[in-house]
Design an enzyme around this catalytic site. Structure first.
Site, PDB file in Angstrom:
ATOM      1  N   ASP A  45      38.291 -26.293 -15.066  1.00  0.00           N
ATOM      2  CA  ASP A  45      37.940 -26.753 -15.240  1.00  0.00           C
ATOM      3  C   ASP A  45      36.809 -26.628 -15.944  1.00  0.00           C
ATOM      4  O   ASP A  45      36.261 -25.798 -15.868  1.00  0.00           O
ATOM      5  CB  ASP A  45      37.744 -27.734 -14.034  1.00  0.00           C
ATOM      6  CG  ASP A  45      37.257 -28.865 -14.183  1.00  0.00           C
ATOM      7  OD1 ASP A  45      37.046 -30.111 -15.043  1.00  0.00           O
ATOM      8  OD2 ASP A  45      36.091 -29.039 -13.362  1.00  0.00           O
TER       9      ASP A  45
ATOM     10  N   ASP B  12      33.512 -28.824 -16.968  1.00  0.00           N
ATOM     11  CA  ASP B  12      31.594 -29.187 -16.715  1.00  0.00           C
ATOM     12  C   ASP B  12      32.594 -29.382 -15.055  1.00  0.00           C
ATOM     13  O   ASP B  12      32.941 -29.741 -13.943  1.00  0.00           O
ATOM     14  CB  ASP B  12      32.278 -30.783 -16.871  1.00  0.00           C
ATOM     15  CG  ASP B  12      30.850 -31.505 -17.229  1.00  0.00           C
ATOM     16  OD1 ASP B  12      29.625 -30.496 -17.567  1.00  0.00           O
ATOM     17  OD2 ASP B  12      30.013 -32.579 -17.732  1.00  0.00           O
TER      18      ASP B  12
END
Length: 215
Positions: free
Chosen positions: A11, A13
């Site tokens: 992922d 952020d």
């Protein structure tokens, strides 16, 4: 703890970098512009979801496209100075074979790329919001990343900070490592839980990678 894998999926952020202050700053401005009340806005989960899903929870369908373009504009304009690289990110990514990892983000491609460029991170493969029909917690984004890398999903390990992303990874049949950068340990169901990527080391072998974690 040691986990064996052929590919690592990250992922963006909250995992590789943080733009949390920028996110809230832009979404609060957006909500004010579109007349979304503080009460309605406070009840919507922002983290780990695509912007179009968030907007669809708040506005009528005929306003979604324009509102989506506006939040993307606000967030891209706010990228300079609004991104912080999280501990361990560059050291870990720098140790990986370029064809064995990917970024899987709920952000749009222009926004995801802008944030990674601001952080000085080069990425070989990115799966962004435009690439899928169903975002996290659906497994589609992670399954697509595995397909792009040519790796069996069962041989992938996902690094995530959000419960929705971890659910997506598990649904894809992947092993998971959760980071406590945005959520507490009690909220994170994963094979391993660490503070951030500085707790991860990877040894490249002839048959893949061996991931070691320190809590």
């Amino acid at each position: 703890m040691k986990i064996h894998a052929e590919a690592l999926l990250f992922d963006n952020d909250g995992t590789l970098l943080s733009s949390i202050e920028s996110v809230f700053r832009c979404w609060i401005r957006w909500a004010q512009e579109y007349g979304v009340t503080a009460e309605d806005f406070s009840g919507v989960e922002l983290h780990g979801r695509t912007a179009v899903e968030i907007i669809a929870d708040l506005l009528p369908e005929d306003r979604v496209d324009g509102a989506l373009a506006r939040i993307e504009q606000l967030e891209i304009e706010d990228v300079p100075g609004g991104v912080v690289v999280l501990p361990g990110t560059k050291q870990l990514l720098g140790s990986l074979p370029a064809d064995r990892w990917a970024v899987v983000t709920s952000a749009t491609r222009p926004l995801g790329e802008a944030r990674l460029r601001e952080a000085g991170i080069d990425f070989p493969v990115m799966i962004a919001a435009e690439d899928v029909t169903r975002g996290k917690p659906d497994p589609e984004p992670y399954l697509l990343a595995a397909r792009r890398l040519g790796v069996d999903p069962a041989r992938c390990v996902v690094f995530e900070d959000a419960p929705a992303g971890l659910r997506a990874a598990r649904a894809a049949g992947m092993r998971t490592v959760a980071l406590t950068t945005t959520h507490g340990r009690a909220e994170l169901a994963a094979d391993a839980v660490v503070s951030d990527l500085s707790a991860i080391s990877v040894q490249v072998t002839a048959v893949g990678m061996e991931i070691s974690t320190a809590s």
